[in-house]
Design a protein around this motif. Structure first.
Motif, PDB file in Angstrom:
ATOM      1  N   SER A 172     -99.582 135.228  54.375  1.00 20.34           N
ATOM      2  CA  SER A 172     -99.002 136.299  55.186  1.00 20.34           C
ATOM      3  C   SER A 172     -98.193 137.247  54.310  1.00 20.34           C
ATOM      4  CB  SER A 172     -98.098 135.704  56.278  1.00 20.34           C
ATOM      5  OG  SER A 172     -97.085 134.884  55.701  1.00 20.34           O
ATOM      6  N   ALA A 194     -98.355 138.459  61.034  1.00 19.81           N
ATOM      7  CA  ALA A 194     -97.708 139.291  60.012  1.00 19.81           C
ATOM      8  C   ALA A 194     -98.467 140.604  59.880  1.00 19.81           C
ATOM      9  CB  ALA A 194     -97.656 138.544  58.688  1.00 19.81           C
ATOM     10  N   THR A 198    -100.677 143.600  56.390  1.00 19.37           N
ATOM     11  CA  THR A 198    -102.108 143.312  56.294  1.00 19.37           C
ATOM     12  C   THR A 198    -102.843 144.196  55.290  1.00 19.37           C
ATOM     13  OG1 THR A 198    -102.136 142.566  58.597  1.00 19.37           O
ATOM     14  CG2 THR A 198    -104.255 143.094  57.596  1.00 19.37           C
TER      15      THR A 198
END
Length: 333
Positions: A172, A194, A198
């Motif tokens: 994440s 999260a 990304t």
């Protein structure tokens, strides 16, 4: 590079084996088997289970055992971990466990690895007996695990040695993105919890990818929360279960998966409402009818150029949960 379309993207399932309010882990495992059988028929690519501990609403703590149970109840779909939290275990034990799974179910087992404990500090201590391990130790653990599978370690993993078991790194943040790139491994980003990190993590992975014996090109999967129903209104009602789960985690009081409610304002403060709704309004959380979900997925493909998506659906009622995945399967068709 040719732009990806929806038909190019395999879709997979992330199952936390939720324990429902008023139910038991035994029923959770039955529900997971029922879900797995259905999504295999719907055309989903893989079915992953996640390791968590000391969580009353999650029954997938003995992840490798449950993977075997699901693999035995299905026939074609890949089954694996999303993921095993490697710092909680001796690498040899994981090599033997997944070597056993891959021997029982050839060419069907995935090994996704995470570096977080998947629990609180007290439980992490109970699992490991020490908290001396550092984040920096994770790459060494992954390498040790690879050595057991390759047969280059001083100790032999039987079964496990010589088997081709796909290793994925999960994360994440940018840490596992960079490590996946350096090792030439597939990477799965936890965008379902999260979302803000990304695109940056995916770019870091792709920009630094080094071809390996495993892969010549990067392969990235993203996590997406989906609550699909026949109408937007029904989906929003079902989604109050996930909202209650987020609220309980924020309060530090994890609980079993709660049934949907009519009025969420009765269970949270204005500040809590703002935090939960911010998460619910993430582009990686899709709530609605088939048309709404399809539009959201297409936007995510365009934004992330993901090679695959893995879908988490925290829905209380099993039939509604199966229907949610069926709707997504209809979009795939």
């Amino acid at each position: 590079m040719t732009a990806k379309t929806f038909n190019d993207i395999p879709l997979s399932v992330l199952d936390l084996a939720p324990v429902l309010e008023g139910s038991t882990p035994e029923q959770s495992f039955k529900n997971s088997v029922e879900l797995a059988k259905n999504v295999e028929q719907f055309g989903f690519n893989r079915y992953w289970l996640a390791e968590h501990h000391n969580m009353p609403g999650i029954a997938s703590s003995a992840t490798s055992v449950l993977i075997g149970h699901i693999a035995g109840a299905t026939s074609t779909m890949r089954v694996g971990s999303g993921g095993v939290m490697l710092p909680n275990h001796a690498a040899l034990v994981i090599a033997e466990q997944f070597g056993t799974l891959a021997t029982l179910y050839p060419e069907r087992i995935d090994l996704g690895l995470g570096r977080a404990p998947g629990t609180d500090q007290a439980t992490a201590y109970a699992l490991r007996r020490t908290l001396n391990q550092r984040v920096e130790d994770f790459p060494n653990q992954v390498e040790e695990l690879e050595d057991y599978f390759a047969g280059t370690a001083g100790v032999h993993a039987v079964p496990g040695e010589g088997l081709n078991i796909p290793i994925w790194l999960l994360g994440s943040s940018g840490f596992s993105a960079q490590l996946s790139a350096q090792k030439g491994l597939p990477f799965s980003f936890a965008s379902h919890f999260a979302p803000d990190n990304t695109v940056a993590a995916l770019n870091l992975y792709r920009d630094n990818f080094q071809p390996s014996d495993v892969m010549n090109e990067p392969y990235a999967m993203i996590g997406v929360n989906i609550i699909a129903a026949d109408t937007d209104e029904e989906a929003r009602h079902l989604a109050t279960t996930q909202q209650q789960q987020l609220l309980s985690i924020r309060r530090g009081q994890p609980m079993k998966l709660q049934p949907p409610i009519e009025n969420t304002d009765e269970v949270w403060t204005e500040m809590e409402k703002a935090v939960v709704e911010q998460s619910a309004n993430s582009p990686y959380t899709l709530i609605g009818s088939k048309e709404t979900i399809k539009e959201g997925l297409e936007q995510l493909i365009e934004e992330t150029e993901a090679d695959e998506m893995i879908i988490n659906s925290q829905i209380y009622d099993l039939k509604a949960r199966i229907r949610s995945y069926e709707i997504v399967g209809e979009i795939m068709d």
